[in-house]
Design an enzyme around this catalytic site. Structure first.
Site: not given
Ligand code: NAD
Ligand code: FE2
Length: 893
Positions: A216, A249, A547, A597, A657, A737
């Site tokens: 352009g 341009c 845990s 443990t 597992h 679990h």
């Protein structure tokens, strides 16, 4: 050499057919042949630069011969130099390591649309690009630049054919008309339009339906700030503005000068040959430059004095540029338009920022996407960056004449030499760069199936055996402060003393945090981290089941990186190596020791931790190898006290597992052996460990190792949909679990063991559905017998049921205490959440949510139990066989 005269549609069609044949042949040429043709064509065009320049001026009445010579020179020499060694035919790139090959093919026939302002140089430029890329090109000249355009095309064609190119590889329309240029652009055999010209023509190219690169108009603003090299700036602008009488341009249409240096700049312009119009003269010139909102064709490419003359203003003949001092930008100010002539608007601006604002406005008014220019001290990095960030132009040039700068390679490096300058989507164009050979090629990418690097990552040190704890802990000598994380029952059992005794002998100070509860929470973690912040431990010792170990991992993370965001840390990923979140590095402040443990979670060797946000109830599974402990101490002395139920649940967790890791899509030669050994140990020793308690030291020891071994396998091969489902069943109904896994694993095995799963999980290492074979291999490893894979899978399921029965695990979710009403109320949500669990991604079968739901229902209602009673006999046989094998193997262990 073939040349056809094209003056009407019929002749045009005949030409296209010839060109098409030529291109088909040319497409087979080698890089060497093409390079030679490209070279000879460039030389021929270069040789004719003066003749073509003269013709262009004669044809169009625009521009300056000497400047057109430069453009012709540029479009042959610079273009040749830029692409002489560039690969454009066949294989561009071949990367064996990554299995990627890129192959260039020509696009076919290119339609070249050429402007009146640069007819010969643009023709040379486009035809050379086409030849270098094995394309043919057909030109539609501008009616006012017909002769010179055709002559330029013919020059290139002759040289190319002489150098071996097929006849008709370059073509043109002899008598251009709107009808013929439309035919050209819409012709089915034209693959690409390269359009340079006015906005109407560019729009026509884009509307034709043929792929197009059209560029352009611009309205290049220049800004001169108070730090600029004024002499250089002014002379550069004059050189650029007078080049071809301003037809390029990219040339400057205005200059915005900072007030401090305005007078100096103005005087320099005058001294170097510019003419600053008086207000009255300015009015007159304004009237002739823009007519009805468009630049007056009569001034384009004309010398300054002629434009003045046209306006009835007398200026010296040698005047370089007419300068109008103006203030406005927009339709009311003719000087703020693109003028394509040696006329220049000059604005006085307060400071640099106002100059930039002015430039932004000018670009907005007349030339989005084209070019902008800044004159400043080269050391002003901030200003250059600011200008660059503000301007919506494809080229932002600094301290150089815009005409010669924007076409590239003369006043700068690595801006591709080109006479077709893209203005991007801002200017309604398909490209924002300088058009180059890459735009004229189709590049095919051949991508080979490749497997990414895999890994095996575990703690640096894993110490095991009865009595390992005190010996291993001695290694902490030299550390200063240890933070021990555990839970209340273990503290009460006196387990922390086993640690602190050793720490005292090696002179390590310590603090004990014993408030971790099952399913540890964020608030517990935060409480501990506060203590850590004041105590500043250089070692963290996690003592307990999953845990305390998980809680301690998160404490480690929060202690070292208080800024870490939980939501981000827990973001699920498709590939742990490509995850969006960059996990922070751990270990700079503290060393991490994990002492399990319980015999189940494997957390002492895994990169996983689960923590619950007690303010929302959301469970965050966190995974990253940074969370892998530095040292694991697997001392069976610590699990002798495990109650039977904990032994059972954690033992089954370890089994699941290992099974899930073995059939996972990430399982590898490095994890499979560990998984199989863990499975064997669980089958052999879990019932004994469950029944025998502390008395059966051997069983306790073996189970402890089984859990760690399984942990190493799933730390690297990950888990599967049984864990996904267990996680959600556990959190929804407070099912422990290990128990949750036990209730689901057989359903999952049967579901996964399919050679025609509805969906296979996508992972390059996982070549075809293998789950059934893998379960059968587990059965083989256990010596379960069976003649077919199907039979072996069934025997494995039976053996697991047998094991579960021996350790008093209920048969169904319902038997485990979940009521029918509650179960079905939660089922849909649980299924969807399980589907989205991180563990799902490694499952060998990619589950549908509806399938997960069905598995839950089966596990709830106990569909399988009925079938198994039929197989009872074979289970016993197997058990006997196993006992035999076990007896012989026992001594060896
Ligand atoms: N990080 C991982 O890779 C991973 C894997 C599986 C599970 N987990 C997580 O682990 C947690 C479950 O861990 P867990 O099953 O080890 O149970 P746990 O750590 O929650 O302990 C359960 C109970 O057993 C007691 N206990 C632990 N060891 C004992 C011993 N030797 N003698 C007597 N009592 C003892 C504890 O005091 C506690 O009251 C869950 O939060 C689960 O999400 C983590
Ligand atoms: Fe688990």
């Amino acid at each position: 050499m073939g040349i056809m005269k094209v003056t009407n549609a019929e002749e045009f069609e005949a030409l296209i057919q010839k060109v098409k044949e030529a291109q088909a042949e040319y497409a087979t040429y080698s890089q060497e042949q093409v390079d030679e043709i490209f070279r000879r064509a460039a030389i021929a065009a270069n040789d004719k630069r003066i003749q073509l320049a003269k013709m262009a001026v004669a044809d169009t009445g625009m521009g300056i011969v000497e400047d057109k010579v430069i453009k012709n020179h540029f479009s042959s020499e610079f273009i040749y130099n830029k692409y002489r060694d560039e690969k454009t035919c066949g294989v561009l790139e071949d990367d064996l390591a990554f299995g990627i090959k890129k192959i260039a093919e020509p696009v076919g026939i290119v339609a070249g649309i050429v402007p009146t302002t640069n007819p010969t140089s643009t023709t040379i430029f486009k035809s050379l690009l086409a030849l270098k890329t094995r394309n043919a090109i057909v030109f539609s000249p501008h009616p006012r630049a017909k002769n010179c355009t055709i002559e330029a095309a013919k020059t290139v064609l002759e040289a190319a054919v002489e150098a071996g190119a097929p006849d008709y590889i370059v073509g043109w329309i002899d008598e251009p008309s709107i009808e013929l240029s439309q035919l050209l652009m819409k012709h089915q055999d034209i693959s690409l339009i390269l359009a340079t010209g006015g906005p109407g023509m560019v729009k026509a190219a884009y509307s034709s339906g043929t792929p197009a690169i059209g560029v352009g108009a611009g309205n290049t603003p220049a800004v001169i700030d108070e730090t600029a090299h004024i002499k250089m700036a002014v002379s550069s602008i004059l050189m650029s503005k007078t080049f071809g009488n301003g037809v390029i341009c990219a040339s400057e249409q205005s200059v915005s000068v900072v007030a401090d240096v305005y007078e100096e700049v103005k005087q320099e312009f005058i001294d170097r040959g510019a003419y600053v119009l008086s207000p009255a003269e300015r009015e007159k010139v304004a009237e002739v430059i823009i007519v009805d909102g468009h630049v007056n064709a009569q001034i384009v490419g004309q010398p300054a004095y002629k434009i003045a003359e046209l306006a009835g203003v007398t200026v010296p003949k040698e005047t370089k540029v007419l300068i109008a001092e103006v203030e406005e930008i927009g339709a009311n100010e003719p000087f703020s338009y693109e003028k394509l002539s040696p006329t220049l608007a000059m604005y006085k601006v307060k400071d640099f920022e106002e100059g930039v604002d002015n430039a932004v406005e000018l670009v907005k008014f007349g030339g989005y996407g084209h070019t902008s220019s800044l004159y400043t001290d080269p050391a002003n990095t901030d200003r250059k960056d600011y200008f660059g960030s503000k301007m919506k132009t494809g080229r932002i040039i600094v301290n150089m004449p815009a005409s010669q700068g924007a076409i590239g390679d003369i006043y700068n490096f690595k801006l591709s030499p080109s006479l077709t300058l893209g203005c991007g989507s801002w200017g309604g164009n398909s490209v924002s760069e300088n058009v180059e050979v890459k735009h004229l090629m189709n590049v095919k990418t051949i991508a080979e199936r490749k497997e990414n690097m895999l890994w095996f990552r575990v703690p640096e040190k894993i110490y095991f055996k009865y009595g390992a704890l005190p010996i291993a802990l001695k290694e902490l000598e030299g550390k200063k402060r240890a933070f021990i994380v555990t839970d209340k029952p273990l503290y009460d059992l006196g387990y922390t003393e086993k640690i602190t005794e050793v720490l005292e002998t090696v002179g390590v100070d310590f603090r004990i945090f014993s408030d971790v509860k099952p399913d540890p929470t964020l608030s517990t973690v935060e409480k501990a981290v506060k203590q850590m912040d004041s105590f500043q431990p250089d070692v963290i010792i996690a003592l307990g089941g999953g845990s305390p170990m998980d809680a301690a991992k998160i404490m480690w993370l929060m202690y070292e990186h208080p800024e870490a965001e939980f939501k981000e840390l827990s973001m699920t990923f498709m590939d742990i190596r490509k995850r969006i979140y960059k996990f922070p590095e751990l270990g700079s402040k503290a060393y991490f020791v994990a002492i399990p443990t319980t015999s189940g979670t494997g957390s002492e060797v895994t990169p996983f931790a689960v923590v619950t946000d007690d303010s929302t109830g959301i469970k965050y599974p966190i995974a990253d190898y940074e969370l892998t402990p530095d040292m694991a101490i697997v001392d069976p002395d610590l699990v002798l006290s495990m109650p039977a139920r904990l032994t059972a649940y954690s033992g089954i967790d370890a089994l699941v597992h290992a099974i899930e890791a073995y059939v996972s899509v990430l399982s590898s030669e490095y994890t499979k052996g560990l998984a199989l050994e863990a499975i064997r140990l669980v089958f052999k020793y879990l019932p004994r460990s469950y029944r025998g308690g502390a008395e059966d030291r051997k069983a306790k020891e073996k189970m402890h190792y089984a859990a760690t071994t399984a942990g190493m396998a799933f730390a690297n091969a990950f888990l599967g949909v049984c864990h996904s489902m267990a996680h959600k069943l556990g959190s929804t109904f407070h099912v422990p679990h290990g128990l949750a896994n036990a209730l689901l694993i057989n359903e999952v095995i049967e579901y996964n063991a399919s050679d025609v799963p509805v969906k296979q999980t996508a992972f390059p290492q996982y070549k075809y559905p293998l789950a059934k074979t893998n379960y059968a291999k587990i059965a083989d490893h256990l010596g379960l017998g069976g003649n077919s894979e199907d039979e072996k899978v069934q025997l494995l399921i039976n053996a697991i049921n047998e094991l579960k029965a021996e350790i008093d695990i209920p048969n169904t979710i319902e038997e485990a205490g979940v009521t029918e009403k509650n179960f079905y109320a939660q089922l849909d949500e649980m299924s969807e959440l399980a589907f989205d669990d991180q563990c799902t991604g490694a499952n060998p079968r990619y589950p549908l949510i509806s399938e997960i739901k069905e598995l839950y229902i089966n596990a709830f209602e106990g569909k399988k139990v009925v079938e198994e009673t039929v197989e009872e006999e074979s289970i016993e046989e197997v058990a006997d066989a196993e006992a035999e094998v076990a007896a012989t193997a026992e001594d060896a262990e």
